[in-house]
Write an enzyme that holds these catalytic residues in place. Structure first.
Site, PDB file in Angstrom:
ATOM      1  N   SER A 593      22.492  27.162  59.046  1.00  0.00           N
ATOM      2  CA  SER A 593      23.298  26.556  60.134  1.00  0.00           C
ATOM      3  C   SER A 593      23.074  27.278  61.386  1.00  0.00           C
ATOM      4  O   SER A 593      21.623  27.106  61.879  1.00  0.00           O
ATOM      5  CB  SER A 593      24.815  26.605  59.978  1.00  0.00           C
ATOM      6  OG  SER A 593      25.683  25.827  60.607  1.00  0.00           O
ATOM      7  N   ASP A 679      25.869  15.547  55.524  1.00  0.00           N
ATOM      8  CA  ASP A 679      26.528  16.706  56.496  1.00  0.00           C
ATOM      9  C   ASP A 679      26.861  16.205  58.040  1.00  0.00           C
ATOM     10  O   ASP A 679      26.095  15.920  58.798  1.00  0.00           O
ATOM     11  CB  ASP A 679      25.284  17.861  56.743  1.00  0.00           C
ATOM     12  CG  ASP A 679      25.829  19.303  57.318  1.00  0.00           C
ATOM     13  OD1 ASP A 679      26.572  19.055  58.004  1.00  0.00           O
ATOM     14  OD2 ASP A 679      24.740  20.026  57.342  1.00  0.00           O
ATOM     15  N   HIS A 714      27.286  20.004  54.339  1.00  0.00           N
ATOM     16  CA  HIS A 714      26.781  21.077  54.773  1.00  0.00           C
ATOM     17  C   HIS A 714      26.636  22.288  53.915  1.00  0.00           C
ATOM     18  O   HIS A 714      25.906  23.277  54.090  1.00  0.00           O
ATOM     19  CB  HIS A 714      27.945  21.533  55.930  1.00  0.00           C
ATOM     20  CG  HIS A 714      27.399  22.722  57.066  1.00  0.00           C
ATOM     21  ND1 HIS A 714      26.093  22.416  58.011  1.00  0.00           N
ATOM     22  CD2 HIS A 714      27.788  23.925  57.163  1.00  0.00           C
ATOM     23  CE1 HIS A 714      25.918  23.665  58.572  1.00  0.00           C
ATOM     24  NE2 HIS A 714      26.895  24.335  58.118  1.00  0.00           N
TER      25      HIS A 714
END
Length: 747
Positions: A593, A679, A714
């Site tokens: 991320s 995501d 995610h």
């Protein structure tokens, strides 16, 4: 009344993330002199040859700057629908992603299948498959979560409160996650809460990975599902005190938390309670520990505001604790006839605690209770009837402070290891002297204690089992301070096997994050032991942008100071190399991320440090994402990164480090780049565009492996073991990158 913390306590290891670094930042705007319309048509290969993405050069003009994006076509114009229904993805994009997945499978996954399976089996062997959380009492029941052997998903259960520690007593299954998730490509709970009268359980589920949750209800007396369903929520909700309604958060078309609604069971529908007008503010809804009030929190990364109303109100009337002020943050807990408030107001950079009367809680009535102490960061607090508990980080290590309400005396609870993680839990009840303390270190499995706040008695209730065996003495844990180029010192947590030589010969996995103030805790994780047992040093850098050294440490790693995050990581890596923990070219960087941004930036700054890089769901297309107001997180994250739509200065700062935009012909290491089709946080096209550009700009470097999970978002695959398979692949790649995968070479 929530079970969500129990879910977290019973879950296996979560995805870790990392960050990056950039040197020689250009001060002039990046301008690409390219005709506005020019297209190279190259269809992606459908063979097992290296996929080649077509290039369609899109010119973008913004704040007097011009950039050209050759892979903008990978963003489906219909992306909002794709998040909820991936089958509508445009055919040319799907074909390209499938070609990339096929290439990665043939060139990476299949050659490493044996090692991946070995790692998976080993890591699974360290997980107690029939594990459970400690039960937590709420009135007549003790609620818990548990897993069955072989089960992917949690079981939500309860037993009589009198049987809380009776392991022979059977529990009542409220929700069977395995049965509910059977046959689904993706399944995840968010909030799970029983009603105050214990007759209904409400739960939020996501079956796509897009984080759009449906809230459903089950009658615990009949075992039947109620017809009530709240669709497309943010996944967070609380019960009203009367057990006939819930307060839930709406997720709007942009995927943002937009409003709080009251839903009355029985078909009465929802009534809007509060709507946030600023798209840069997130929303939360929670219940006070006392059960008397419901809080609605609105906040950006730097500013917050809290509203409240009586939990038993038939028609809620919102009151505000203190109106929002730019750069003033606060959170509140109810404590008798007052609120206790943790805040950075009045220059309290590392936060202080104040009190305010419930009937007049404005800032003019705030009175200091716990003064600000520079360098001692207040992380959180819980208010029980007679005690206030706060968690702090002092000298980089966590500690618990318990304050007795009647006398104001305080007690400190801390531990002696060089690096460790500490947590508290107060369960459901308010009028109690019981709290729980969790403790672990990188080499010491988790321990959970019941602690009596009155008698000071501490009882060990649960110790994490490692079924395949674990001896903490086999591992070394170090906490060092690495000198940064500007004179600061950067904390690093290190784990390695006692037999690993610290003479520069060992490979190292260097993990990092460094954004949003998130500090990666020094807790026990079973998965890195697989690397340590194979002679690899496992190190976590805590760069600026985290709060490892207080809130100022975070402020010094954001906006125009973001480059500090990247420099800290590179400088820490070079320091560890100089100290003999590894050698240049024998390091694998890892982050996810915003930590994937870190990986992209450090790859640009110092590619020759690395043998490989693992970038999980990497936030690498920073300038484009921060310029797209339609994306769920863009307006809320301008205080973190800057707003390149309105500010040329912010544009230049971001462009100077944005990994996608700064790719050039450099000796990049092997890279494993992952993403999720649904995501909503780091959209699938970010890692996809980055991989394509790396191949085009640096074709003789790498190799680059792109893996897009077509059934997840995610967090990757749902379920304990499906997620573990993804970790096994990442670790197999890491071992292959440093020559520890037998005859397998990355090409």
């Amino acid at each position: 009344m929530r079970l969500s913390y129990l879910l977290a306590g019973a879950a296996s290891a979560a995805l870790l993330a990392g960050c990056a670094s950039t040197a020689n930042i250009e001060t002039e705007p990046v301008v690409v002199d390219t005709p506005p319309i020019q297209t190279e048509i190259e269809e992606p290969s459908v063979t097992l040859a290296t996929p080649v993405a077509k290039r369609e050069l899109k010119t973008i003009e913004q704040v007097g700057r011009t950039r050209v994006d050759p892979y903008n076509w990978m963003k489906d114009d219909n992306w909002q629908q794709v998040m909820q229904d991936p089958t509508v993805l445009r055919a040319d994009i799907r074909n390209y992603l499938e070609a990339e997945n096929a290439f990665t499978k043939a060139k990476l996954e299949e050659p490493l299948e044996g090692l991946k399976e070995e790692l998976f089996t080993e890591m699974r062997g360290r997980i107690k498959e029939d594990d459970s959380s400690l039960p937590s009492i709420d009135g007549p029941y003790a609620y818990l979560t548990r897993f069955r052997t072989g089960g992917e998903y949690p079981i939500i259960a309860r037993k009589a409160a009198a049987d809380i520690y009776n392991t022979e007593a059977e529990d009542e299954i409220l929700l069977d996650g395995d049965a509910m998730g059977e046959g689904k490509a993706y399944f995840a709970f968010n909030d799970v809460e029983h009603s105050p009268d214990h007759k209904i359980v409400a739960y939020a589920v996501d079956e796509q990975g897009s984080e759009f949750y449906n809230v459903k209800f089950k009658n615990l007396e009949t075992g039947e599902d109620l017809p009530d369903v709240i669709e497309n929520t943010y996944g967070s909700f609380v019960w009203g005190a009367n057990s006939d309604r819930v307060y839930w958060i709406e997720r709007n078309d942009e995927g943002r938390p937009a409003a709080v609604h009251m839903y009355k069971l029985g078909g009465d529908g929802s009534t809007e309670i509060y709507r946030e007008q600023d798209p840069g503010f997130f929303l939360s809804v929670s219940e006070s520990q006392s059960g008397e009030y419901i809080f609605i929190g609105a906040g950006s990364h730097t500013t917050s505001e809290v509203h409240f109303f009586e939990a038993d109100a038939d028609t809620p009337e919102l009151k505000t604790i203190a109106p929002r002020e730019t750069d003033v943050e606060y959170s509140a807990a109810h404590w008798g006839d007052q609120f206790v408030i943790s805040t950075n107001a009045d220059g309290a950079v590392d936060f202080k605690i104040v009190t305010a009367p419930v009937d007049a809680p404005g800032r003019e009535n705030w009175t200091d209770l716990v003064a600000h102490e520079s360098g001692t960061l207040i992380l959180g607090m819980d208010a029980l009837k007679d005690h206030l508990i706060r968690l702090e980080r002092h000298d980089g290590l966590p500690r618990i402070i318990v304050r007795e309400r009647a006398t104001g005396t305080e007690e400190t609870i801390s531990f002696d290891e060089e690096a460790y993680a500490l947590g508290t839990s107060v369960g459901y009840e308010y009028d109690t002297t019981q709290m729980r303390i969790s403790y672990s270190s990188p080499s010491t499995p988790s321990q959970v204690f019941d602690y009596d706040l009155a008698s000071k008695e501490r009882v060990l209730r649960k110790e994490q089992e490692v079924p395949s065996g674990h001896n903490a003495d086999d591992y070394k844990v170090k906490r060092v301070l690495a000198p940064a180029r500007d004179g600061e010192t950067v904390p690093v947590t290190i784990l390695y096997h006692k037999d690993t030589p610290i003479d520069g010969s060992a490979p190292m996995l260097l993990y990092g994050y460094g954004s949003y103030g998130v500090t990666i805790s020094a807790r026990f994780r079973t998965t890195p032991l697989a690397l340590a047992d194979r002679g690899m040093v496992y190190a976590i850098v805590h760069p600026r942008g985290s709060m490892a050294k207080g809130y100022q440490w975070y402020l010094d790693g954001k906006l125009e100071k973001k480059v500090n995050t990247f420099n800290d990581y590179v400088d820490a890596g070079n320091f560890l190399i100089s100290e003999g923990y590894s050698a240049r070219g024998n390091v694998v960087g890892m982050g996810g991320s915003a930590g994937g941004l870190l990986m992209g930036a450090v790859a640009n700054q110092d590619p020759e440090m690395f043998a490989g890089i693992i970038a999980a769901v990497p936030f690498v297309d920073v300038i484009n994402t921060m310029s797209d107001e339609s994306l769920p997180l863009t307006p809320p994250e301008w205080p973190e990164w800057g707003n390149p739509i309105t500010s040329a200065e912010d544009y230049d700062t971001i462009m100077a480090y944005s990994p996608y935009d700064q790719v050039t012909d450099k000796p990049y290491p092997s890279m494993l780049i992952t993403g999720g089709l649904s995501d909503p946080r780091v959209t699938y096209w970010e890692p996809s565009k980055w991989a394509a550009k790396l191949r085009h700009e640096a074709p003789n470097a790498g190799p680059y492996y792109l893996r897009i999970n077509m059934d997840a978002g995610h967090g990757g695959a749902s379920g304990r073991f499906e997620g573990l398979k993804e970790t096994a692949l990442e670790y197999a790649f890491a071992l292959a990158a440093v020559g520890k995968a037998g005859d397998v070479e990355l090409d």
